[in-house]
Write a protein that holds these residues in place. Sequence first.
Motif, PDB file in Angstrom:
ATOM      1  N   PHE A 176       0.824  -1.209   0.000  1.00 34.17           N
ATOM      2  CA  PHE A 176       0.000   0.000   0.000  1.00 34.17           C
ATOM      3  C   PHE A 176       0.861   1.263   0.000  1.00 34.17           C
ATOM      4  CE2 PHE A 176      -2.741  -3.279   1.875  1.00 34.17           C
ATOM      5  CZ  PHE A 176      -3.820  -3.190   0.999  1.00 34.17           C
ATOM      6  N   LEU A 177       2.032   1.185   0.605  1.00 34.31           N
ATOM      7  CA  LEU A 177       2.962   2.314   0.576  1.00 34.31           C
ATOM      8  C   LEU A 177       3.392   2.626  -0.854  1.00 34.31           C
ATOM      9  CD1 LEU A 177       4.642   4.265   2.431  1.00 34.31           C
ATOM     10  CD2 LEU A 177       6.474   2.573   2.294  1.00 34.31           C
ATOM     11  N   HIS A 178       3.699   1.574  -1.619  1.00 29.41           N
ATOM     12  CA  HIS A 178       4.093   1.759  -3.016  1.00 29.41           C
ATOM     13  C   HIS A 178       2.907   2.187  -3.875  1.00 29.41           C
ATOM     14  CE1 HIS A 178       7.885   0.450  -1.878  1.00 29.41           C
ATOM     15  NE2 HIS A 178       7.996  -0.706  -2.504  1.00 29.41           N
ATOM     16  N   TRP A 179       1.735   1.652  -3.584  1.00 30.12           N
ATOM     17  CA  TRP A 179       0.524   2.032  -4.327  1.00 30.12           C
ATOM     18  C   TRP A 179       0.278   3.533  -4.167  1.00 30.12           C
ATOM     19  CZ3 TRP A 179      -4.592  -1.259  -3.885  1.00 30.12           C
ATOM     20  CH2 TRP A 179      -5.482  -0.857  -4.901  1.00 30.12           C
ATOM     21  N   ARG A 180       0.402   4.010  -2.943  1.00 32.33           N
ATOM     22  CA  ARG A 180       0.261   5.444  -2.654  1.00 32.33           C
ATOM     23  C   ARG A 180       1.272   6.253  -3.462  1.00 32.33           C
ATOM     24  NH1 ARG A 180       3.460   8.474   0.613  1.00 32.33           N
ATOM     25  NH2 ARG A 180       2.584  10.376   1.569  1.00 32.33           N
ATOM     26  N   LYS A 181       2.517   5.803  -3.479  1.00 33.39           N
ATOM     27  CA  LYS A 181       3.562   6.540  -4.185  1.00 33.39           C
ATOM     28  C   LYS A 181       3.342   6.527  -5.697  1.00 33.39           C
ATOM     29  CE  LYS A 181       6.146   8.535  -2.866  1.00 33.39           C
ATOM     30  NZ  LYS A 181       6.112  10.030  -2.708  1.00 33.39           N
ATOM     31  N   LEU A 182       2.891   5.406  -6.242  1.00 33.30           N
ATOM     32  CA  LEU A 182       2.612   5.340  -7.677  1.00 33.30           C
ATOM     33  C   LEU A 182       1.490   6.306  -8.051  1.00 33.30           C
ATOM     34  CD1 LEU A 182       2.861   1.471  -8.212  1.00 33.30           C
ATOM     35  CD2 LEU A 182       4.414   3.191  -9.157  1.00 33.30           C
ATOM     36  N   LEU A 183       0.477   6.421  -7.205  1.00 32.16           N
ATOM     37  CA  LEU A 183      -0.599   7.380  -7.449  1.00 32.16           C
ATOM     38  C   LEU A 183      -0.059   8.808  -7.435  1.00 32.16           C
ATOM     39  CD1 LEU A 183      -3.490   5.885  -5.257  1.00 32.16           C
ATOM     40  CD2 LEU A 183      -3.355   5.922  -7.760  1.00 32.16           C
ATOM     41  N   GLN A 184       0.852   9.075  -6.527  1.00 33.49           N
ATOM     42  CA  GLN A 184       1.462  10.404  -6.480  1.00 33.49           C
ATOM     43  C   GLN A 184       2.267  10.689  -7.736  1.00 33.49           C
ATOM     44  OE1 GLN A 184       3.758  10.703  -2.871  1.00 33.49           O
ATOM     45  NE2 GLN A 184       1.974  11.090  -1.587  1.00 33.49           N
ATOM     46  N   MET A 185       2.990   9.692  -8.207  1.00 32.41           N
ATOM     47  CA  MET A 185       3.858   9.889  -9.361  1.00 32.41           C
ATOM     48  C   MET A 185       3.078  10.229 -10.623  1.00 32.41           C
ATOM     49  SD  MET A 185       6.835   6.992  -8.858  1.00 32.41           S
ATOM     50  CE  MET A 185       7.808   7.592 -10.237  1.00 32.41           C
ATOM     51  N   VAL A 186       1.856   9.729 -10.751  1.00 35.20           N
ATOM     52  CA  VAL A 186       1.053  10.039 -11.937  1.00 35.20           C
ATOM     53  C   VAL A 186       0.201  11.281 -11.717  1.00 35.20           C
ATOM     54  CG1 VAL A 186       1.016   7.651 -12.727  1.00 35.20           C
ATOM     55  CG2 VAL A 186      -0.803   8.479 -11.212  1.00 35.20           C
ATOM     56  N   ILE A 197      -8.603   6.591   0.149  1.00 38.91           N
ATOM     57  CA  ILE A 197      -8.782   5.247   0.705  1.00 38.91           C
ATOM     58  C   ILE A 197      -7.432   4.564   0.906  1.00 38.91           C
ATOM     59  CG2 ILE A 197      -9.692   2.939   0.229  1.00 38.91           C
ATOM     60  CD1 ILE A 197     -12.024   4.291  -1.242  1.00 38.91           C
ATOM     61  N   ILE A 198      -6.568   4.657  -0.107  1.00 39.59           N
ATOM     62  CA  ILE A 198      -5.261   4.003  -0.028  1.00 39.59           C
ATOM     63  C   ILE A 198      -4.414   4.586   1.092  1.00 39.59           C
ATOM     64  CG2 ILE A 198      -3.065   3.635  -1.242  1.00 39.59           C
ATOM     65  CD1 ILE A 198      -5.373   1.832  -2.136  1.00 39.59           C
ATOM     66  N   LYS A 199      -4.486   5.899   1.299  1.00 43.84           N
ATOM     67  CA  LYS A 199      -3.631   6.506   2.323  1.00 43.84           C
ATOM     68  C   LYS A 199      -4.023   6.033   3.719  1.00 43.84           C
ATOM     69  CE  LYS A 199      -5.874  10.912   3.502  1.00 43.84           C
ATOM     70  NZ  LYS A 199      -5.754  12.401   3.474  1.00 43.84           N
ATOM     71  N   TYR A 200      -5.336   5.799   3.944  1.00 43.36           N
ATOM     72  CA  TYR A 200      -5.751   5.323   5.262  1.00 43.36           C
ATOM     73  C   TYR A 200      -5.445   3.837   5.447  1.00 43.36           C
ATOM     74  CZ  TYR A 200      -7.937   9.701   6.568  1.00 43.36           C
ATOM     75  OH  TYR A 200      -8.148  11.018   6.915  1.00 43.36           O
ATOM     76  N   ILE A 201      -5.570   3.072   4.380  1.00 44.39           N
ATOM     77  CA  ILE A 201      -5.162   1.663   4.464  1.00 44.39           C
ATOM     78  C   ILE A 201      -3.661   1.588   4.722  1.00 44.39           C
ATOM     79  CG2 ILE A 201      -4.963  -0.510   3.203  1.00 44.39           C
ATOM     80  CD1 ILE A 201      -7.456   0.201   1.672  1.00 44.39           C
ATOM     81  N   ASN A 202      -2.907   2.472   4.082  1.00 42.50           N
ATOM     82  CA  ASN A 202      -1.456   2.506   4.269  1.00 42.50           C
ATOM     83  C   ASN A 202      -1.097   2.818   5.720  1.00 42.50           C
ATOM     84  OD1 ASN A 202       1.396   2.729   3.584  1.00 42.50           O
ATOM     85  ND2 ASN A 202       1.099   4.940   3.658  1.00 42.50           N
ATOM     86  N   LEU A 203      -1.723   3.846   6.295  1.00 39.31           N
ATOM     87  CA  LEU A 203      -1.438   4.216   7.681  1.00 39.31           C
ATOM     88  C   LEU A 203      -1.844   3.110   8.652  1.00 39.31           C
ATOM     89  CD1 LEU A 203      -2.566   7.971   7.607  1.00 39.31           C
ATOM     90  CD2 LEU A 203      -0.223   7.125   7.848  1.00 39.31           C
ATOM     91  N   SER A 204      -2.999   2.487   8.408  1.00 44.70           N
ATOM     92  CA  SER A 204      -3.473   1.413   9.290  1.00 44.70           C
ATOM     93  C   SER A 204      -2.569   0.191   9.205  1.00 44.70           C
ATOM     94  CB  SER A 204      -4.911   1.022   8.918  1.00 44.70           C
ATOM     95  OG  SER A 204      -5.781   2.127   9.025  1.00 44.70           O
ATOM     96  N   SER A 205      -2.223  -0.192   7.967  1.00 45.10           N
ATOM     97  CA  SER A 205      -1.362  -1.367   7.797  1.00 45.10           C
ATOM     98  C   SER A 205       0.047  -1.092   8.299  1.00 45.10           C
ATOM     99  CB  SER A 205      -1.334  -1.801   6.327  1.00 45.10           C
ATOM    100  OG  SER A 205      -0.780  -0.786   5.501  1.00 45.10           O
TER     101      SER A 205
END
Length: 308
Positions: A176-186, A197-205
């Motif tokens: 999820f950390l990488h998913w968040r970063k890939l979204l930022q990159m685009v 949604i991804i940022k909260y899953i990232n923080l929780s996980s």
Amino acid sequence: MADMHENGSNIRDGIMMEPDNDSEYEEMRNSIQYRHGIYFILCSILFFQCVNWIIKSQGPPKSLRHDEWKWRNLYVSWVHSFFCSVWTMSSFICYPEVFGNLLTHINRYTYFNVCFALGYFFYDFLDLIVNHKVFEMWEVILHHIVVTGMLYYNIHIKSNIAFNLIALSVEVNTFFLHWRKLLQMVGTPYNNRQYTIIKYINLSSFIVFRFGPLIAITTAIFFWRLKVSMFYYICICISMVIMDILNIILFKRLFKSDVLRSHDGTRSTALQTFKRDFRIVFYNDGDNGYVPVANNNVSKTVENEKKE
């Protein structure tokens, strides 16, 4: 709470006492060939090289043509975190006895799980060298040397596999950390529903799958210090202190970036952010506003978050 207490007792018992079926694990350990582990590591390296070729053939988004290698490197790491996290979680589900035998547990499924992860770190190490990133990303190289050294040592002696599995459970958060970063990159807007949604899953996980294993291993090393060599024990202690500090810093950065910041990049309180994000997630009350990281300024952030 009772389940947590029981799991904690299992971990303590596995560290402080010899398992009742130690002879069974010794028999399994002897049946696993070290050379088969090496073959699997080589296959893992080849697998990720194939993933790299596929991603390269597809090409990055148009906005990332100048960051093609960074996009590709992060994408391969994202793929690794997916497979590794699924494999590791399935190991815990299929073989819950690993929590009671942290030092001696071993079977082919868990052993090759660690080999698969080691193959990726070897691949990424070589990818950094081939693309002349050794000096630019020296901290990543240092990280890989430490990680590959510990994983390879345990694969070679066919021991401490369960501890490696606990450590590899951080890959759930890494996905999820990488998913968040890939979204930022685009250039995904900060108030986009998917990003929210991804940022909260990232923080929780992060709390569950990074701090959880770190606390478990950091606590465990005080119980198993007499069961390993002093050199190995010192290396583990130093590694865990460094990882504890790095992950606290990383979580602080993530929380500040994703929670203590408003759409326009200005400071915000956590309560304001939670109210705003609630509307975004459940009412799709977002707009094409603030973009968290500009496409031409991602290199250091990507590299630091990717490996920490």
